[in-house]
Design a protein around this motif. Structure first.
Motif, PDB file in Angstrom:
ATOM      1  N   LEU A   1       0.658  -1.203   0.087  1.00 39.18           N
ATOM      2  CA  LEU A   1       0.024  -0.005   0.083  1.00 39.18           C
ATOM      3  C   LEU A   1       0.832   1.291  -0.067  1.00 39.18           C
ATOM      4  CD1 LEU A   1      -3.001  -0.913   2.449  1.00 39.18           C
ATOM      5  CD2 LEU A   1      -2.991  -0.597  -0.008  1.00 39.18           C
ATOM      6  N   ILE A   2       1.914   1.276   0.546  1.00 36.89           N
ATOM      7  CA  ILE A   2       2.591   2.576   0.933  1.00 36.89           C
ATOM      8  C   ILE A   2       4.098   2.454   0.170  1.00 36.89           C
ATOM      9  CG2 ILE A   2       1.582   2.988   3.122  1.00 36.89           C
ATOM     10  CD1 ILE A   2       4.970   1.364   3.066  1.00 36.89           C
ATOM     11  N   PHE A   3       4.344   1.725  -0.428  1.00 37.89           N
ATOM     12  CA  PHE A   3       5.727   1.695  -0.988  1.00 37.89           C
ATOM     13  C   PHE A   3       6.149   2.768  -1.866  1.00 37.89           C
ATOM     14  CE2 PHE A   3       5.170   0.757  -5.597  1.00 37.89           C
ATOM     15  CZ  PHE A   3       6.635   0.510  -5.844  1.00 37.89           C
ATOM     16  N   ASP A   4       5.188   3.152  -2.603  1.00 34.20           N
ATOM     17  CA  ASP A   4       5.365   4.564  -3.422  1.00 34.20           C
ATOM     18  C   ASP A   4       5.032   5.884  -2.732  1.00 34.20           C
ATOM     19  OD1 ASP A   4       2.823   4.037  -3.854  1.00 34.20           O
ATOM     20  OD2 ASP A   4       2.941   4.110  -6.082  1.00 34.20           O
ATOM     21  N   GLN A   5       4.660   5.805  -1.447  1.00 30.62           N
ATOM     22  CA  GLN A   5       4.137   6.964  -0.795  1.00 30.62           C
ATOM     23  C   GLN A   5       5.279   7.582   0.010  1.00 30.62           C
ATOM     24  OE1 GLN A   5       0.801   7.953  -1.136  1.00 30.62           O
ATOM     25  NE2 GLN A   5       1.225   6.129  -2.798  1.00 30.62           N
ATOM     26  N   PRO A   6       5.412   9.063   0.240  1.00 32.51           N
ATOM     27  CA  PRO A   6       6.200   9.835   0.934  1.00 32.51           C
ATOM     28  C   PRO A   6       6.603   9.576   2.401  1.00 32.51           C
ATOM     29  CG  PRO A   6       4.981  11.524  -0.426  1.00 32.51           C
ATOM     30  CD  PRO A   6       4.203  10.027  -0.269  1.00 32.51           C
ATOM     31  N   ASP A   7       7.803   9.553   2.684  1.00 33.77           N
ATOM     32  CA  ASP A   7       8.078   9.353   4.138  1.00 33.77           C
ATOM     33  C   ASP A   7       9.221  10.017   4.804  1.00 33.77           C
ATOM     34  OD1 ASP A   7       9.897   7.872   3.125  1.00 33.77           O
ATOM     35  OD2 ASP A   7       9.888   6.002   4.424  1.00 33.77           O
ATOM     36  N   ALA A   8       9.496   9.923   6.113  1.00 30.43           N
ATOM     37  CA  ALA A   8      10.796  10.284   6.643  1.00 30.43           C
ATOM     38  C   ALA A   8      12.178   9.870   6.131  1.00 30.43           C
ATOM     39  CB  ALA A   8      10.458  10.726   8.095  1.00 30.43           C
ATOM     40  N   GLY A   9      11.876   8.653   5.584  1.00 27.79           N
ATOM     41  CA  GLY A   9      13.192   7.985   5.315  1.00 27.79           C
ATOM     42  C   GLY A   9      13.898   7.201   6.394  1.00 27.79           C
ATOM     43  N   MET A  10      14.930   6.634   6.272  1.00 21.99           N
ATOM     44  CA  MET A  10      15.759   5.820   7.100  1.00 21.99           C
ATOM     45  C   MET A  10      16.469   6.627   7.864  1.00 21.99           C
ATOM     46  SD  MET A  10      18.670   3.759   5.054  1.00 21.99           S
ATOM     47  CE  MET A  10      18.776   2.750   6.558  1.00 21.99           C
ATOM     48  N   TRP A  11      16.898   7.917   7.564  1.00 20.04           N
ATOM     49  CA  TRP A  11      17.661   8.964   8.194  1.00 20.04           C
ATOM     50  C   TRP A  11      16.796   9.792   8.865  1.00 20.04           C
ATOM     51  CZ3 TRP A  11      21.691   6.464   8.094  1.00 20.04           C
ATOM     52  CH2 TRP A  11      22.379   6.022   6.906  1.00 20.04           C
ATOM     53  N   GLU A  12      15.306   9.599   8.810  1.00 24.76           N
ATOM     54  CA  GLU A  12      14.687  10.181   9.955  1.00 24.76           C
ATOM     55  C   GLU A  12      14.537  11.804   9.543  1.00 24.76           C
ATOM     56  OE1 GLU A  12      15.578   8.576  13.766  1.00 24.76           O
ATOM     57  OE2 GLU A  12      14.555   6.739  13.407  1.00 24.76           O
ATOM     58  N   LEU A  13      14.443  12.316   8.588  1.00 21.37           N
ATOM     59  CA  LEU A  13      14.040  13.793   8.406  1.00 21.37           C
ATOM     60  C   LEU A  13      12.821  14.130   8.910  1.00 21.37           C
ATOM     61  CD1 LEU A  13      15.557  13.541   4.577  1.00 21.37           C
ATOM     62  CD2 LEU A  13      16.815  14.011   6.642  1.00 21.37           C
ATOM     63  N   ARG A  14      13.029  15.424   9.395  1.00 21.02           N
ATOM     64  CA  ARG A  14      11.962  15.689  10.319  1.00 21.02           C
ATOM     65  C   ARG A  14      11.022  16.985   9.481  1.00 21.02           C
ATOM     66  NH1 ARG A  14      13.395  15.888  16.574  1.00 21.02           N
ATOM     67  NH2 ARG A  14      14.371  13.928  16.874  1.00 21.02           N
ATOM     68  N   THR A  15      11.730  17.374   8.454  1.00 24.88           N
ATOM     69  CA  THR A  15      10.924  18.451   7.746  1.00 24.88           C
ATOM     70  C   THR A  15      10.638  18.242   6.200  1.00 24.88           C
ATOM     71  OG1 THR A  15      13.083  19.754   7.293  1.00 24.88           O
ATOM     72  CG2 THR A  15      11.720  20.194   9.379  1.00 24.88           C
ATOM     73  N   ARG A  16      11.011  17.168   6.021  1.00 24.20           N
ATOM     74  CA  ARG A  16      11.026  16.810   4.443  1.00 24.20           C
ATOM     75  C   ARG A  16      10.659  15.385   4.058  1.00 24.20           C
ATOM     76  NH1 ARG A  16      16.328  17.738   1.753  1.00 24.20           N
ATOM     77  NH2 ARG A  16      16.798  15.848   2.468  1.00 24.20           N
ATOM     78  N   ALA A  17       9.394  15.200   3.515  1.00 21.29           N
ATOM     79  CA  ALA A  17       8.977  13.779   3.143  1.00 21.29           C
ATOM     80  C   ALA A  17       9.114  13.559   1.641  1.00 21.29           C
ATOM     81  CB  ALA A  17       7.389  13.721   3.656  1.00 21.29           C
ATOM     82  N   ARG A  18       9.597  12.404   1.287  1.00 19.32           N
ATOM     83  CA  ARG A  18       9.590  12.026  -0.110  1.00 19.32           C
ATOM     84  C   ARG A  18       9.617  10.636  -0.309  1.00 19.32           C
ATOM     85  NH1 ARG A  18      15.383  14.353  -2.587  1.00 19.32           N
ATOM     86  NH2 ARG A  18      16.062  13.238  -0.824  1.00 19.32           N
ATOM     87  N   VAL A  19       9.408  10.189  -1.586  1.00 18.18           N
ATOM     88  CA  VAL A  19       9.512   8.538  -1.684  1.00 18.18           C
ATOM     89  C   VAL A  19      10.720   8.251  -1.747  1.00 18.18           C
ATOM     90  CG1 VAL A  19       8.790   6.629  -3.109  1.00 18.18           C
ATOM     91  CG2 VAL A  19       7.425   8.795  -3.016  1.00 18.18           C
ATOM     92  N   HIS A  20      11.431   7.708  -0.586  1.00 17.48           N
ATOM     93  CA  HIS A  20      12.808   7.665  -0.538  1.00 17.48           C
ATOM     94  C   HIS A  20      13.067   6.158  -1.142  1.00 17.48           C
ATOM     95  CE1 HIS A  20      12.353  10.595   2.730  1.00 17.48           C
ATOM     96  NE2 HIS A  20      13.806  10.874   2.426  1.00 17.48           N
TER      97      HIS A  20
END
Length: 611
Positions: A401-420
């Protein structure tokens, strides 16, 4: 074998002032709690009653002068030497004075089988004896509670001292003079003395006999545990120390594995990149389990799967947060502790971690990967079967369901979401491994189902993460910035390492993210600017990639550099400063210790070359 820590000091009168904080620290523990001990035998960090508890010894992060530490000092200190009893978690510190008189401090936390279970009390045992002469020593025990804000009430008896706080009470059992300990009065050390610090409970036996018994049993346990490891031919001492350190990072009561034992050691000087790592990240724990599995140490995996099952079942098939408390706590609110100035005064000191609120989509791959071996390994006492597979499929469905949805990524970015790319990659890995598990369980229809999803994801990732501009797989879909985590593509079996696109990606990463042998995480600015230091696990990913593409000599050379970057006791923190070589970031970092094991296993010559 790692050389012992040796420090030299000019001759002086009296007792030395505490040394400036560093990460040249020994680690003792017993899978319930841990303590960090500096090269002079001073306990500078220990959280009680468990890894994420109150740091009753907090000198590593500063505070009131002389407080928050447990020191056994020698007068007129001249030199110090520190080393582990081979293949154990028992630490020795030798202190020598200017007259050639010396003492030996032995530190450990009891751990051994007893009455059908592991005996692992929340107890630090410190034993000290003269090596030469009768030097003058001083014992200074100054715990603090509530993150340094609360001074305990002290009561004492003939052979014990109690440190009473609002939330917990510690009791020191000792056969030393209680008066000398309370007054921090120097005295001549003419015989062996013992200090057992733990809960407010009485001992069943005498202080000395209990300490000696605990030490012998603990040595026997760790030697037996190390003996059962399936080691590579080369770099065995480094691998054993890394494996023991990873084992010490487990909270055996629940099966959780902490990412590190400290909070708020800056990733780089003065950056405020200070985080609390005393919790269980599903990502980090998977890498720990896999590394120990490669050494045939599957017991940690069995304990972790117990914790993981509880975490996943609690999500009811919905969102799974990327980290939990070691007792499965879901709410880890982040706050600033104002009582402590921080490592070398570089605050803030953070308690809790806001990342528990994040959406980090690689978590679903980490869940499946962390559990996958349990379906294939017949050595396990409780191998996984069809019921566990059906539970695991819920994580796979979420990945779809979410594989192509934006997230914080493994580096845990706090102010930017992308499809990592790394998050999408791990969602692919979830589907790929579920297909393999289904085949093992002879569930052909389910295998085909998961293979179909894995193929579709793979096509999207290859297409949307590739940057023609950079001639590399990029950090995110449609992006052009670079991220070392894409090297995991080869490690998890997503792409043939000899694929020209992977080789080009490795070349681009080396050109843009490397400072000599060391590798940074990414080249785009984050919430705090651009990273300044090398992230150790990224360097190890580079080593793995180099070996896979046939550049083995380069991989071995960089691995040797990383081994030299360890502290003298064989451990790494999160980051290495490429210019100074100094360690930064929380310590000891499980990710980094995993890298040591993985690199040694991949690069070592085979045993059949010598036998």
């Amino acid at each position: 074998m790692n050389p012992p820590t040796t420090t030299e000091h000019p001759a002086h009168t009296g007792f030395a002032a505490p040394a400036a904080p560093s990460l040249s620290l020994g680690v003792v523990g017993n899978c319930a709690f841990s303590a960090l001990i500096d090269p002079h035998g001073r306990v500078v960090w220990s959280c009680l009653p468990r890894f994420d508890g109150d740091p009753v010894f907090h000198a590593l992060l500063g505070g009131e002068d002389g407080a928050g530490a447990f020191a056994i000092e020698i007068e007129h200190l001249d030199k110090a030497r520190q080393y582990y009893d081979p293949n154990t978690a028992v630490l020795h510190t030798e202190l020598w004075d200017t007259q050639g008189q010396g003492i030996l401090i032995t530190d450990f936390a009891p751990r051994f089988p007893s009455r059908g279970r592991f005996f692992r009390p929340t107890m630090l045992v410190r034993r000290v004896r003269p090596l030469q002469g009768a030097p003058r020593v001083r014992v200074s025990l100054t715990p603090r509670f509530n993150w340094g804000a609360e001074m305990p009430t002290i009561t004492s008896g003939s052979n014990h001292i109690r440190y009473v706080g609002e939330q917990q009470t510690l009791r020191l059992h000792t056969d030393a003079s209680v008066s000398h300990v309370l007054s921090q009065q120097p005295f001549l050390l003419t015989r062996e003395l013992n200090f057992l610090l733990g809960p407010d409970e009485t001992l069943e036996g005498g202080v000395g006999e209990t300490a000696r018994h605990f030490e012998q049993e603990t040595l026997t346990y760790w030697r037996g545990w190390s003996q059962r490891l399936a080691l590579p031919l080369e770099w065995q001492e480094a691998v054993i120390r890394a494996a023991i350190t990873l084992k010490l990072s487990m909270f055996e009561d629940t099966g959780a594995i902490v990412a590190a034992m400290t909070t708020s050691i800056p990733e780089a000087p003065g950056t405020q990149r200070n985080w609390d790592y005393r919790y269980c990240w599903l990502r980090d724990a998977f890498f720990v389990v896999r590394a120990l599995n490669s050494l045939a140490e599957v017991g940690t995996m069995e304990d972790y799967l117990r914790w993981l099952s509880n975490a996943v079942v609690g999500s009811n098939g919905g969102h799974v947060q990327p980290l939990f408390g070691i007792g499965l706590e879901r709410d880890l609110p982040e706050r600033i502790c104002k009582n402590l100035p921080g490592y070398r005064g570089m605050g803030p000191v953070r308690v809790g971690n806001q990342a528990h609120e994040h959406f980090q989509h690689d978590v679903y791959g980490n869940i499946v990967l962390g559990a996958a071996q349990a379906f294939h390994d017949r050595r396990l006492l409780n191998p996984a079967g069809l019921a566990e597979f059906k539970q695991l499929e819920a994580a796979g469905e979420k990945a779809v369901l979410i594989f192509d949805q934006p997230d914080a990524g493994m580096w845990e970015l706090r102010t930017r979401a992308r499809v990592h790319t790394s998050s999408a990659l791990m969602c692919w890995a979830a589907c790929d491994r579920l297909a393999k598990i289904a085949l093992t369980l002879q569930q052909g229809e389910r295998a085909a189902y998961w293979q179909q999803h894995a193929r579709a994801m793979r096509e999207r990732i290859l297409r949307e993460s590739w940057s023609e501009e950079r001639q590399a797989f990029a950090a995110a879909f449609g992006a052009h910035d670079l991220d070392a985590s894409v090297l995991l593509m080869a490690e998890v079996g997503f792409i043939d390492p000899m694929d020209p696109r992977f080789i080009a990606t490795l070349d681009a990463l080396e050109k843009n993210l490397c400072d000599g042998p060391y590798m940074r995480r990414y080249d785009a600015a984050d919430d705090f600017g651009k990273p300044e230091v090398a992230f150790n696990i990224c360097t190890f990913w580079r080593i793995d990639a180099l070996a896979r593409v046939g550049r083995v000599d380069e991989a071995r050379a960089i691995f040797e550099t990383m081994l030299r970057a360890r502290n003298p006791l064989g451990m790494l923190s999160e980051d290495t400063h490429a210019t100074t070589g100094e360690m930064w970031g929380n310590y000891p970092q499980t990710y980094s210790m995993v890298g040591i094991i993985n690199a040694a296993v991949r690069l070592s010559a085979a045993w059949d070359t010598v036998i």
